[in-house]
Every structure is written in C-alpha cells, then in structure tokens.
Design an enzyme around this catalytic site. Structure first.
Site, mmCIF file in Angstrom:
data_model
loop_
_atom_site.group_PDB
_atom_site.id
_atom_site.type_symbol
_atom_site.label_atom_id
_atom_site.label_comp_id
_atom_site.label_asym_id
_atom_site.label_seq_id
_atom_site.Cartn_x
_atom_site.Cartn_y
_atom_site.Cartn_z
ATOM 1 N N THR A 67 -4.418 75.568 -31.115
ATOM 2 C CA THR A 67 -4.698 75.486 -32.552
ATOM 3 C C THR A 67 -3.817 74.470 -33.264
ATOM 4 O OG1 THR A 67 -3.220 77.365 -32.960
ATOM 5 C CG2 THR A 67 -5.574 77.854 -32.691
ATOM 6 N N TYR B 168 13.642 78.976 -21.097
ATOM 7 C CA TYR B 168 12.448 78.137 -21.225
ATOM 8 C C TYR B 168 12.302 77.219 -20.020
ATOM 9 C CZ TYR B 168 9.584 74.207 -22.857
ATOM 10 O OH TYR B 168 8.645 73.217 -22.962
ATOM 11 N N THR C 110 -5.815 76.592 -23.670
ATOM 12 C CA THR C 110 -5.094 77.717 -24.259
ATOM 13 C C THR C 110 -4.020 77.202 -25.227
ATOM 14 O OG1 THR C 110 -3.390 77.841 -22.516
ATOM 15 C CG2 THR C 110 -5.466 79.020 -22.128
ATOM 16 N N GLY D 174 -0.619 71.032 -32.480
ATOM 17 C CA GLY D 174 0.220 70.271 -31.560
ATOM 18 C C GLY D 174 -0.505 69.653 -30.385
ATOM 19 N N SER E 246 6.914 70.716 -18.488
ATOM 20 C CA SER E 246 7.850 69.992 -19.349
ATOM 21 C C SER E 246 8.894 69.308 -18.491
ATOM 22 C CB SER E 246 8.536 70.970 -20.310
ATOM 23 O OG SER E 246 9.636 70.370 -20.960
ATOM 24 N N GLY F 176 -1.830 71.018 -27.751
ATOM 25 C CA GLY F 176 -3.060 71.704 -27.382
ATOM 26 C C GLY F 176 -4.249 71.255 -28.205
#
Length: 263
Positions: free
Chosen positions: A16, A154, A13, A18, A141, A20
């Site tokens: 598109t 975050y 997921t 970085g 993270s 991922g």
C-alpha cells in the site's frame, strides 16, 4: 526491453506504500493482474487508486489482511487461490538495541518478515509448478548481509529470507519456477521517512536531504552516495518477475547503492 506479463496474476504483499506500491505499479504497467495488500481496507483502497492513476494494461484488486499471521495468509489464499507471481514484500523494521529487544518483538519480526513469505510460497508455488511457469521474489535487504548493530533483530530476518529463497530455488529446479531475492539498501520509502522523523524534527531540511545525510553518516560505504528511489528498486523486481529472467534463479539481486563490499 519490453516486459509483457499480460494474463499473469501477481500478488504483492505489503504493497500500500513505498517499495511495495512501486512494485505493484510496475507490474500493472506490464499487463499483469495485480493484487495489492495491506492491513487496512482504507490503505488498500488508496493503493488501488494510486495504481489505477498510472499508465497500466493490467487489472488491479486488493486484499486487506495482516499477512504476518497464519490466518491472514490462509484468508488471502482462499480469496485468490491462483498466483503466477508472488512478491513477498511485507516487512517491518526499526532501530532497537539488542538488549532491549524482547522475545515478543523477535517473534513479531519473524512472523511478519519470514513466515509470511514461507506460508505464501508453500501455498502458491505448487500451482506454479503445475502450470510450468512462475516467479517468486523475496524482498530482503543489504542488512541481511551487513547486519546493522542497531537492528540485529531485523537483519536476522533478512538473512533468513536469503536462505529460504536460495533453498527454494533449488527445490524448484527444472520446474519453470524461479525464486530470487532482491536486496534494497537505504530507499526513499515511507518507512524510512518515519524512521528519520527525529532527525527531521526542528530543521528545515527535506526528507531527501536528511536521507542523504543518513546514508553518508551511517552507510559511508555507499557508492552512489544517496538513497535509491522506490522505482529503482521496483525495476529490478519487475525484471526478476519477467519472462526474460528465465535463467535467473537462486540469485540475491542487489539494489543496495553498492554498500555490500564484495565482488
């Protein structure tokens, strides 16, 4: 070590760009049939072409939808009902003071960073159990352990991912399905480039130079004293998805530059 995932279907997921996209490329190189995802069809098409441009033994397809919504997740599962490897990489981040972060922003982060992975794991892991094999990886993270004061909203979602992955690994005990988290630190990704635009403006410094300055200033505990590359993070994810990682589950695998000060 030769990782061979031929015949396995992998969904990544938010893939598109970085980290991922690097994960999608890495999995395709092992022979997996990879499904990339982004919110726009144009971005998905570009990602497909980027993966195809790399040496690859697997097939590549895409699905455009906002997986930060229940409908987006439902539509993905309807289009691709089978999944052997689920990489929950979708995530948003950005600096904002706690006292300026309203309920709507908190909910946006929770829906995108946490519930997207919850919904997809709930949909796909029963099929993995039925097959007797599967891999789920949550991209958390180091901010989930060392909560940044300027990104509390975050960091909270990244902590939640760690809890979900650990608990879900226990729920999958004895099934042949492993569930792990991967914890990147500062990484040379498109998202970080956008976050550092202000620091780069009006200077002749490269993104890499500004990123190193950011790490040394804001993450002085970094041991490697630089951001990681997206490929370095992807390598850990690909290993966690491999057959060789069959005894690794419930783990928080760190690729965070040595920032987290524990043994």
């Amino acid at each position: 070590m030769k990782i061979d995932l031929s015949g396995k279907t992998a969904i990544v997921t938010g893939s598109t760009s970085g980290i991922g996209l690097a994960i999608a490329k890495g999995l395709a190189a092992t022979g997996a049939n990879v499904i990339v995802n982004g919110r726009s069809q144009d971005n998905v098409d570009r990602a497909i072409e980027a993966v195809r441009a790399e040496p690859s033994a697997g097939t590549i397809s895409g699905f455009a939808a906002d997986l930060g919504t229940a409908k987006g997740c439902d539509d993905l599962v309807a289009a691709f009902p089978r999944c052997d490897i689920l990489v929950n990489n979708l995530g948003i981040y950005g600096r904002q003071d706690f006292f300026e972060t309203d309920d709507a922003r908190w909910m946006q982060y929770f829906e995108t960073n946490v519930l997207s992975g919850v919904r997809l794991a709930r949909a796909y892991l029963p099929g993995m159990v039925g097959a007797g094999w599967g891999r789920a990886v949550f991209i958390s993270s180091e901010s989930g352990l060392s909560i940044p004061s300027d990104q509390i909203h975050y960091g909270c979602t990244k902590t939640a991912q760690l809890s979900i992955a650990r608990g879900l690994a226990k729920r999958m005990a004895g099934t042949g399905v492993t569930v792990n988290s991967v914890l990147p630190g500062p990484t040379l990704s498109d998202g970080v480039a956008k976050m550092l635009e202000a620091e780069m403006a009006g200077t002749d410094k490269t993104f890499e130079e500004v990123a190193v300055e950011y790490v040394t200033t804001h993450r002085p505990a970094s041991i490697i004293r630089r951001p990681a590359s997206v490929e370095e993070v992807a390598s850990m994810v690909v290993y966690a998805c491999s057959t060789q990682a069959s005894a690794t589950t419930g783990a928080a695998l760190r690729v965070e530059d040595g920032l987290v000060d524990c043994i």
